[in-house]
Design a protein around this motif. Structure first.
Motif, PDB file in Angstrom:
ATOM      1  N   GLU A 127     -33.834  73.866  70.817  1.00 46.26           N
ATOM      2  CA  GLU A 127     -33.748  73.080  72.063  1.00 46.26           C
ATOM      3  C   GLU A 127     -32.960  71.836  71.713  1.00 46.26           C
ATOM      4  OE1 GLU A 127     -37.401  72.338  74.493  1.00 46.26           O
ATOM      5  OE2 GLU A 127     -36.684  70.276  74.499  1.00 46.26           O
ATOM      6  N   THR A 128     -31.756  71.701  72.239  1.00 52.28           N
ATOM      7  CA  THR A 128     -30.910  70.559  71.887  1.00 52.28           C
ATOM      8  C   THR A 128     -30.059  70.118  73.069  1.00 52.28           C
ATOM      9  OG1 THR A 128     -29.307  69.690  70.290  1.00 52.28           O
ATOM     10  CG2 THR A 128     -29.067  72.024  70.835  1.00 52.28           C
ATOM     11  N   PRO A 129     -30.041  68.836  73.459  1.00 49.26           N
ATOM     12  CA  PRO A 129     -30.895  67.777  72.943  1.00 49.26           C
ATOM     13  C   PRO A 129     -32.374  68.080  73.204  1.00 49.26           C
ATOM     14  CG  PRO A 129     -29.089  66.840  74.234  1.00 49.26           C
ATOM     15  CD  PRO A 129     -29.047  68.310  74.431  1.00 49.26           C
ATOM     16  N   THR A 180     -31.401  73.285  78.772  1.00 50.27           N
ATOM     17  CA  THR A 180     -31.766  72.535  79.982  1.00 50.27           C
ATOM     18  C   THR A 180     -31.163  71.133  80.002  1.00 50.27           C
ATOM     19  OG1 THR A 180     -33.864  73.730  80.141  1.00 50.27           O
ATOM     20  CG2 THR A 180     -33.727  71.638  81.305  1.00 50.27           C
ATOM     21  N   PHE A 181     -31.273  70.386  78.896  1.00 52.57           N
ATOM     22  CA  PHE A 181     -30.805  68.992  78.908  1.00 52.57           C
ATOM     23  C   PHE A 181     -29.279  68.921  78.998  1.00 52.57           C
ATOM     24  CE2 PHE A 181     -34.155  65.817  77.124  1.00 52.57           C
ATOM     25  CZ  PHE A 181     -35.154  66.388  77.881  1.00 52.57           C
ATOM     26  N   ALA A 182     -28.585  69.816  78.317  1.00 44.62           N
ATOM     27  CA  ALA A 182     -27.123  69.719  78.259  1.00 44.62           C
ATOM     28  C   ALA A 182     -26.458  70.354  79.480  1.00 44.62           C
ATOM     29  CB  ALA A 182     -26.603  70.385  76.989  1.00 44.62           C
ATOM     30  N   THR A 183     -27.010  71.446  79.960  1.00 43.78           N
ATOM     31  CA  THR A 183     -26.416  72.278  81.013  1.00 43.78           C
ATOM     32  C   THR A 183     -25.129  72.944  80.491  1.00 43.78           C
ATOM     33  OG1 THR A 183     -24.812  70.875  82.203  1.00 43.78           O
ATOM     34  CG2 THR A 183     -27.147  70.541  82.752  1.00 43.78           C
ATOM     35  N   PRO A 184     -24.699  74.034  81.160  1.00 42.49           N
ATOM     36  CA  PRO A 184     -23.465  74.686  80.693  1.00 42.49           C
ATOM     37  C   PRO A 184     -22.240  73.800  80.846  1.00 42.49           C
ATOM     38  CG  PRO A 184     -24.280  75.700  82.725  1.00 42.49           C
ATOM     39  CD  PRO A 184     -25.343  74.761  82.250  1.00 42.49           C
ATOM     40  N   ILE A 185     -22.357  72.714  81.557  1.00 42.72           N
ATOM     41  CA  ILE A 185     -21.197  71.822  81.723  1.00 42.72           C
ATOM     42  C   ILE A 185     -20.891  71.092  80.408  1.00 42.72           C
ATOM     43  CG2 ILE A 185     -20.272  69.877  83.091  1.00 42.72           C
ATOM     44  CD1 ILE A 185     -20.982  72.583  84.628  1.00 42.72           C
ATOM     45  N   VAL A 238     -43.051  63.066  86.218  1.00 45.45           N
ATOM     46  CA  VAL A 238     -42.482  63.990  85.242  1.00 45.45           C
ATOM     47  C   VAL A 238     -41.273  64.679  85.884  1.00 45.45           C
ATOM     48  CG1 VAL A 238     -44.613  64.360  83.936  1.00 45.45           C
ATOM     49  CG2 VAL A 238     -44.065  65.868  85.876  1.00 45.45           C
ATOM     50  N   SER A 239     -40.807  65.750  85.248  1.00 51.04           N
ATOM     51  CA  SER A 239     -39.579  66.457  85.607  1.00 51.04           C
ATOM     52  C   SER A 239     -38.364  65.583  85.285  1.00 51.04           C
ATOM     53  CB  SER A 239     -39.543  66.927  87.058  1.00 51.04           C
ATOM     54  OG  SER A 239     -38.628  68.009  87.159  1.00 51.04           O
ATOM     55  N   LEU A 240     -37.195  66.158  85.490  1.00 53.62           N
ATOM     56  CA  LEU A 240     -35.945  65.486  85.099  1.00 53.62           C
ATOM     57  C   LEU A 240     -34.790  66.189  85.783  1.00 53.62           C
ATOM     58  CD1 LEU A 240     -34.369  67.339  82.529  1.00 53.62           C
ATOM     59  CD2 LEU A 240     -36.647  66.951  81.654  1.00 53.62           C
ATOM     60  N   GLY A 241     -33.614  65.576  85.663  1.00 56.05           N
ATOM     61  CA  GLY A 241     -32.405  66.218  86.222  1.00 56.05           C
ATOM     62  C   GLY A 241     -32.270  66.061  87.721  1.00 56.05           C
ATOM     63  N   ASP A 242     -33.091  65.219  88.308  1.00 52.82           N
ATOM     64  CA  ASP A 242     -33.115  64.994  89.750  1.00 52.82           C
ATOM     65  C   ASP A 242     -32.008  64.009  90.130  1.00 52.82           C
ATOM     66  OD1 ASP A 242     -33.980  64.660  92.373  1.00 52.82           O
ATOM     67  OD2 ASP A 242     -36.085  64.389  91.812  1.00 52.82           O
ATOM     68  N   VAL A 243     -31.635  63.952  91.396  1.00 49.93           N
ATOM     69  CA  VAL A 243     -30.668  62.948  91.859  1.00 49.93           C
ATOM     70  C   VAL A 243     -31.219  61.538  91.675  1.00 49.93           C
ATOM     71  CG1 VAL A 243     -29.390  64.378  93.480  1.00 49.93           C
ATOM     72  CG2 VAL A 243     -31.486  63.267  94.255  1.00 49.93           C
ATOM     73  N   ARG A 244     -32.556  61.398  91.752  1.00 50.14           N
ATOM     74  CA  ARG A 244     -33.148  60.070  91.593  1.00 50.14           C
ATOM     75  C   ARG A 244     -33.541  59.827  90.135  1.00 50.14           C
ATOM     76  NH1 ARG A 244     -38.050  59.005  94.857  1.00 50.14           N
ATOM     77  NH2 ARG A 244     -37.187  60.332  96.465  1.00 50.14           N
ATOM     78  N   THR A 245     -33.559  58.565  89.734  1.00 48.84           N
ATOM     79  CA  THR A 245     -33.953  58.225  88.369  1.00 48.84           C
ATOM     80  C   THR A 245     -35.464  58.361  88.221  1.00 48.84           C
ATOM     81  OG1 THR A 245     -32.074  56.756  88.058  1.00 48.84           O
ATOM     82  CG2 THR A 245     -33.986  56.382  86.631  1.00 48.84           C
ATOM     83  N   LEU A 246     -35.881  59.105  87.194  1.00 48.55           N
ATOM     84  CA  LEU A 246     -37.304  59.337  86.934  1.00 48.55           C
ATOM     85  C   LEU A 246     -37.669  58.688  85.604  1.00 48.55           C
ATOM     86  CD1 LEU A 246     -37.360  63.138  87.868  1.00 48.55           C
ATOM     87  CD2 LEU A 246     -38.159  61.251  89.298  1.00 48.55           C
TER      88      LEU A 246
END
Ligand code: LCS
Length: 392
Positions: free
Chosen positions: A151-153, A182-187, A332-340
């Motif tokens: 799992e990276t990052p 998940t953190f990096a995404t294919p982009i 919790v969660s992440l990757g949202d349009v809003r800052t978490l």
């Protein structure tokens, strides 16, 4: 070869052949007409060819599968009901009782719990190591090791694992490699291009991107995906519903744009935090102070929207920051349009999920605060954090 923005918009989707609808229809059905009893029997026997039942296939879900397969550069993909559904489906397709997994000690708390507490009930054991040093991984490989998990990052302290070095170790020992992207995404990172066998995602996060759906995906070879679908997905049943698939599919059309902006915002926030007198340490792979900054530069196109930090004067001061923020949302969660903003030691990696000593040994400190930097104006995110930090 099309570019990533074009693929994100178009891959896997076509105007609906019956109506011409441009947006992929939500096929809200659990079963499909068999034109004849013989055709029904044929589709069931063929395991996956021809629509039968939404637990093992649905046209909306299939569009999502085609899109993520294209973005990750894989032959095929399988959608699951959550990231954990994707991870457990992938692992159970590759391992059975008596097998062994090697994994980094910094992984999402749920993944750690799955490997440390649930899979052992089926006779599958995991050794967790500091995978930032490939030697630790090599030493942990046993006779019965089947999977090298990456799992990276890493969640939550942004450890970077050298994917190419892991693939080399896996090849040498005949192991399957599974990477959580998940953190990096294919982009930002394509583990399959570096030789990894299987990529998993919590699509709940950046792929969906809007904080409104829970989903997971697995990407790999045609053979592997076919096996996962016809065995574990079909009979353990972590299948994705068509409406959630549609939400993720829509989110993915803007994935490159969002990830670009998440990355520039996170770099600005990380630089601000690093210069703040109340902040002890910032973990962000885009900062030259990150211990694997050079590796991150080599293996990622940019550094993503996730960072974590520790405030001076410890955990109480950290709690005060989380109490004082107004724009950043405590969740919790992440990757949202809003800052978490969240506190891994009491939330994603709480003692009932990852034992305290193991968490600390993995470098996830008691006072670590995690930020999923959103798409707001960076100046507003920074102003919010500044007022919260100055108040402690
Ligand atoms: N992989 C990673 C890297 C994750 O961060 C998560 C969830 C999962 C897999 C599991 O995905 P899910 O089943 O939730 O779709 N991470 C979470 C987090 O950091 N906060 O809440 C969930």
């Amino acid at each position: 070869m099309q570019g990533i923005y074009t693929k994100a918009v178009h891959a896997g989707e076509e105007p609906d052949p019956t109506s011409g609808a441009l947006s992929t229809p939500i096929y809200q059905t659990n079963a499909y007409l068999f034109p004849t009893p013989e055709e029904g029997a044929r589709r069931i026997a063929a395991e996956g060819e021809g629509w039968v039942y939404t637990r093992w296939g649905n046209p909306t879900v299939a569009a999502l599968e085609r899109k993520i397969a294209t973005l990750e550069g894989g032959e095929a993909a399988l959608a699951a009901s959550s990231g954990m559904g994707a991870i457990s489906t992938a692992l159970l397709t590759l391992a059975a009782g008596g097998d062994h997994i090697v994994a980094p000690h910094t992984v999402y708390g749920g993944t750690h719990h799955l490997m440390a507490s649930e899979l052992p009930k089926m006779g599958i054991e995991t050794t967790f190591v500091d995978a930032t040093d490939p030697e630790n991984v090599e030493e942990a490989v046993r006779e019965n090791t089947r999977i090298l998990y990456i799992e990276t990052p890493g969640n939550p302290n942004l450890d970077i694992v050298d994917i190419a070095a892991m693939v080399e170790i896996a090849k040498e020992h005949g192991l399957h490699t599974v990477a959580d992207n998940t953190f990096a995404t294919p982009i930002l990172q394509n583990p399959l291009a570096l030789g990894v066998d299987v990529v998993v995602h919590s699509a709940t996060k950046y792929l969906g991107g809007h904080g409104d759906a829970v989903a997971g995906v697995i990407v790999g070879s045609e053979d592997f995906i076919k096996k996962a679908r016809s065995t574990v997905l079909r009979h353990f049943g972590a299948s994705l519903g068509p409406f959630e698939a549609w939400l993720i599919l829509r989110g993915m059309q803007t994935l490159p744009l969002r990830v670009e902006r998440h990355s520039t915002n996170a770099l600005a926030v990380a630089q601000f935090l690093e210069g703040h007198p109340k902040v002890e340490r910032v973990f962000y792979p885009g900062l030259p102070s990150h211990p694997q900054h050079a590796l991150a530069k080599r293996q990622m196109r940019s550094f993503g929207g996730m960072l974590s930090f520790e405030v001076r004067s410890g955990i109480k001061a950290g709690e005060e920051v989380m109490r004082r923020v107004r724009l950043c949302t405590l969740a919790v969660s992440l990757g949202d349009v809003r800052t978490l903003i969240s506190h891994p030691a009491s939330m994603t990696h709480a003692p009932n999920i990852v034992p305290r000593e193991e968490r600390r040994a993995a470098g996830i400190g008691d006072g670590l605060i995690r930020l999923s930097v959103g798409l707001e104006d960076p100046s507003d995110i920074i102003a919010d954090l500044d007022q919260a930090l100055l108040g402690i």
